[in-house]
Design a protein around this motif. Structure first.
Motif, PDB file in Angstrom:
ATOM      1  N   LEU A  44     -13.139   2.747 -11.179  1.00  0.00           N
ATOM      2  CA  LEU A  44     -11.830   2.215 -11.514  1.00  0.00           C
ATOM      3  C   LEU A  44     -11.834   0.702 -11.361  1.00  0.00           C
ATOM      4  N   TRP A  45     -10.736   0.111 -10.921  1.00  0.00           N
ATOM      5  CA  TRP A  45     -10.617  -1.339 -10.851  1.00  0.00           C
ATOM      6  C   TRP A  45     -11.688  -1.964  -9.956  1.00  0.00           C
ATOM      7  N   GLY A  46     -12.371  -2.954 -10.515  1.00  0.00           N
ATOM      8  CA  GLY A  46     -13.351  -3.703  -9.743  1.00  0.00           C
ATOM      9  C   GLY A  46     -14.502  -2.877  -9.225  1.00  0.00           C
ATOM     10  N   GLY A  47     -14.802  -1.758  -9.888  1.00  0.00           N
ATOM     11  CA  GLY A  47     -15.895  -0.911  -9.437  1.00  0.00           C
ATOM     12  C   GLY A  47     -15.526   0.008  -8.292  1.00  0.00           C
ATOM     13  N   LEU A  48     -14.236   0.057  -7.952  1.00  0.00           N
ATOM     14  CA  LEU A  48     -13.784   0.948  -6.892  1.00  0.00           C
ATOM     15  C   LEU A  48     -13.685   2.375  -7.421  1.00  0.00           C
ATOM     16  N   THR A  49     -13.759   3.339  -6.510  1.00  0.00           N
ATOM     17  CA  THR A  49     -13.580   4.743  -6.869  1.00  0.00           C
ATOM     18  C   THR A  49     -12.222   5.213  -6.375  1.00  0.00           C
ATOM     19  N   MET A  50     -11.795   6.371  -6.853  1.00  0.00           N
ATOM     20  CA  MET A  50     -10.518   6.919  -6.400  1.00  0.00           C
ATOM     21  C   MET A  50     -10.531   7.156  -4.896  1.00  0.00           C
ATOM     22  N   GLY A  51     -11.661   7.627  -4.365  1.00  0.00           N
ATOM     23  CA  GLY A  51     -11.758   7.841  -2.923  1.00  0.00           C
ATOM     24  C   GLY A  51     -11.559   6.563  -2.131  1.00  0.00           C
ATOM     25  N   MET A  52     -12.097   5.453  -2.649  1.00  0.00           N
ATOM     26  CA  MET A  52     -11.909   4.157  -1.978  1.00  0.00           C
ATOM     27  C   MET A  52     -10.459   3.727  -2.020  1.00  0.00           C
ATOM     28  N   LEU A  53      -9.852   3.819  -3.205  1.00  0.00           N
ATOM     29  CA  LEU A  53      -8.467   3.373  -3.362  1.00  0.00           C
ATOM     30  C   LEU A  53      -7.519   4.160  -2.464  1.00  0.00           C
ATOM     31  N   LEU A  54      -7.741   5.472  -2.349  1.00  0.00           N
ATOM     32  CA  LEU A  54      -6.878   6.295  -1.512  1.00  0.00           C
ATOM     33  C   LEU A  54      -7.116   6.042  -0.026  1.00  0.00           C
ATOM     34  N   SER A  55      -8.283   5.496   0.310  1.00  0.00           N
ATOM     35  CA  SER A  55      -8.610   5.254   1.716  1.00  0.00           C
ATOM     36  C   SER A  55      -8.120   3.904   2.218  1.00  0.00           C
ATOM     37  N   ILE A  56      -7.908   2.961   1.318  1.00  0.00           N
ATOM     38  CA  ILE A  56      -7.466   1.622   1.741  1.00  0.00           C
ATOM     39  C   ILE A  56      -6.144   1.664   2.514  1.00  0.00           C
ATOM     40  N   PRO A  57      -5.114   2.387   2.036  1.00  0.00           N
ATOM     41  CA  PRO A  57      -3.874   2.458   2.833  1.00  0.00           C
ATOM     42  C   PRO A  57      -4.086   3.074   4.211  1.00  0.00           C
ATOM     43  N   MET A  58      -5.096   3.936   4.341  1.00  0.00           N
ATOM     44  CA  MET A  58      -5.370   4.555   5.634  1.00  0.00           C
ATOM     45  C   MET A  58      -5.781   3.513   6.663  1.00  0.00           C
ATOM     46  N   LEU A  59      -6.513   2.500   6.219  1.00  0.00           N
ATOM     47  CA  LEU A  59      -6.931   1.446   7.146  1.00  0.00           C
ATOM     48  C   LEU A  59      -5.714   0.738   7.735  1.00  0.00           C
ATOM     49  N   ILE A  60      -4.740   0.450   6.889  1.00  0.00           N
ATOM     50  CA  ILE A  60      -3.538  -0.252   7.340  1.00  0.00           C
ATOM     51  C   ILE A  60      -2.720   0.621   8.278  1.00  0.00           C
ATOM     52  N   VAL A  61      -2.492   1.868   7.881  1.00  0.00           N
ATOM     53  CA  VAL A  61      -1.696   2.785   8.700  1.00  0.00           C
ATOM     54  C   VAL A  61      -2.385   3.038  10.040  1.00  0.00           C
ATOM     55  N   GLY A  62      -3.703   3.230  10.023  1.00  0.00           N
ATOM     56  CA  GLY A  62      -4.436   3.471  11.258  1.00  0.00           C
ATOM     57  C   GLY A  62      -4.319   2.314  12.231  1.00  0.00           C
ATOM     58  N   LEU A  63      -4.472   1.095  11.724  1.00  0.00           N
ATOM     59  CA  LEU A  63      -4.351  -0.085  12.584  1.00  0.00           C
ATOM     60  C   LEU A  63      -2.951  -0.194  13.178  1.00  0.00           C
ATOM     61  N   ILE A  64      -1.937   0.060  12.371  1.00  0.00           N
ATOM     62  CA  ILE A  64      -0.558  -0.023  12.853  1.00  0.00           C
ATOM     63  C   ILE A  64      -0.318   0.984  13.980  1.00  0.00           C
ATOM     64  N   LEU A  65      -0.787   2.213  13.791  1.00  0.00           N
ATOM     65  CA  LEU A  65      -0.591   3.247  14.818  1.00  0.00           C
ATOM     66  C   LEU A  65      -1.316   2.893  16.112  1.00  0.00           C
TER      67      LEU A  65
END
Length: 281
Positions: free
Chosen positions: A243-264
């Motif tokens: 997908l965008w910039g050579g990213l995969t769907m698995g990568m794109l769906l995992s990026i928000p997890m990094l933010i949520v995990g850090l916040i928690l």
């Protein structure tokens, strides 16, 4: 160079077969993951010192919760796959949505299904959502490990093309290109299963369960990092590709997890550990 390749083991698609009754490897992985996770969760609840106070829920409650989380995993996982990975196909073939035995489950969808199950069960039983989330994610790597091993046994979700000189490169029987590939299922089993379980177990040993939301946040963060790393070796789904910039769907769906995990994690640290019952103030 072909001499360096490892022959892909010839596995039968069915793990257990008794007369007309048959259980496939993927189903067996789900069953064993849920059972082992349930037993591990019970063992954590029995060790009051890990919580710094009485456990936030009873053994009976965790027994009841198993059905809820199982439904969350299955319904969420299938819904996520339909929406994130192959929506045009399922719009044209809606009946295929219910053919679970043909494969097609999304971790991110299953995770969201678990979140709904945790919130709903916690609300109905007046349990801390964060503590229930902690114990749920503490045992989740067991299922992830078994699921990735089942992917490998089934010869599915294989890796990207590898240098033929890579000693553990494999040719998967169902791969139409018959190229030497990374056994990325095993990489993911190691990162999402063994590594993640070990990291959370160490955190629990040093008192992380005393800070509600800490294990939940760590799970989300470490899984996100592990999934993104694993996606660098995994062949993207053929219907999606890169997908965008050579990213995969698995990568794109995992990026928000990094933010949520850090916040928690930050909130859990700021919140601090609860004082033991009867503590002097």
């Amino acid at each position: 160079m072909q001499l360096l390749l490892i022959d892909f083991p010839a596995f039968k698609p069915i793990a257990i077969e008794i007369g007309p009754f048959a259980i496939r490897w993927y189903a067996l992985a789900y069953i064993c993951g849920i059972v082992f996770g349930w037993l591990y969760a019970r063992s954590l609840l029995k060790r009051e010192r890990l919580w710094g106070a009485p456990a936030p829920m009873s053994l009976v409650q965790i027994d009841d919760f198993i059905l809820w989380v199982t439904l969350g995993i299955i319904l969420g996982g299938r819904t996520g796959y339909v929406l994130f990975y192959n929506l045009p196909f399922f719009i044209d073939h809606p009946a295929a949505i219910f053919r679970l035995w043909e494969g097609g489950m999304s971790f991110h969808g299953g995770f969201l299904g678990c979140v709904v199950a945790v919130m709903w069960f916690a609300y109905r039983n007046r349990i801390s959502i964060l503590s229930l989330g902690d114990i749920t994610t503490a045992v989740a790597p067991v299922g992830l490990l078994l699921g990735r091993i089942a992917n490998f046994i089934n010869g599915e979700l294989w890796g990207r093309a590898a240098d033929p000189e890579l000693p553990w490169a494999m040719i998967f029987p169902n791969d139409p290109t018959q190229l030497p590939r990374h056994p990325s299922q095993l990489y993911e089993a190691g990162m999402e299963g063994i590594l993640l379980f070990a990291a959370l177990a160490i955190m629990i040993r040093f008192g992380a369960l005393k800070r509600p939301g800490m294990i939940l946040g760590a799970f989300i963060l470490i899984y996100g990092l592990s999934r993104i790393a694993g996606e660098h070796f995994r062949e993207p789904d053929v219907q999606l590709g890169f997908l965008w910039g050579g990213l995969t769907m698995g990568m794109l769906l995992s990026i928000p997890m990094l933010i949520v995990g850090l916040i928690l994690i930050v909130l859990a640290v700021r919140r601090g550990a609860p004082e033991p019952v009867g503590a002097i103030r």
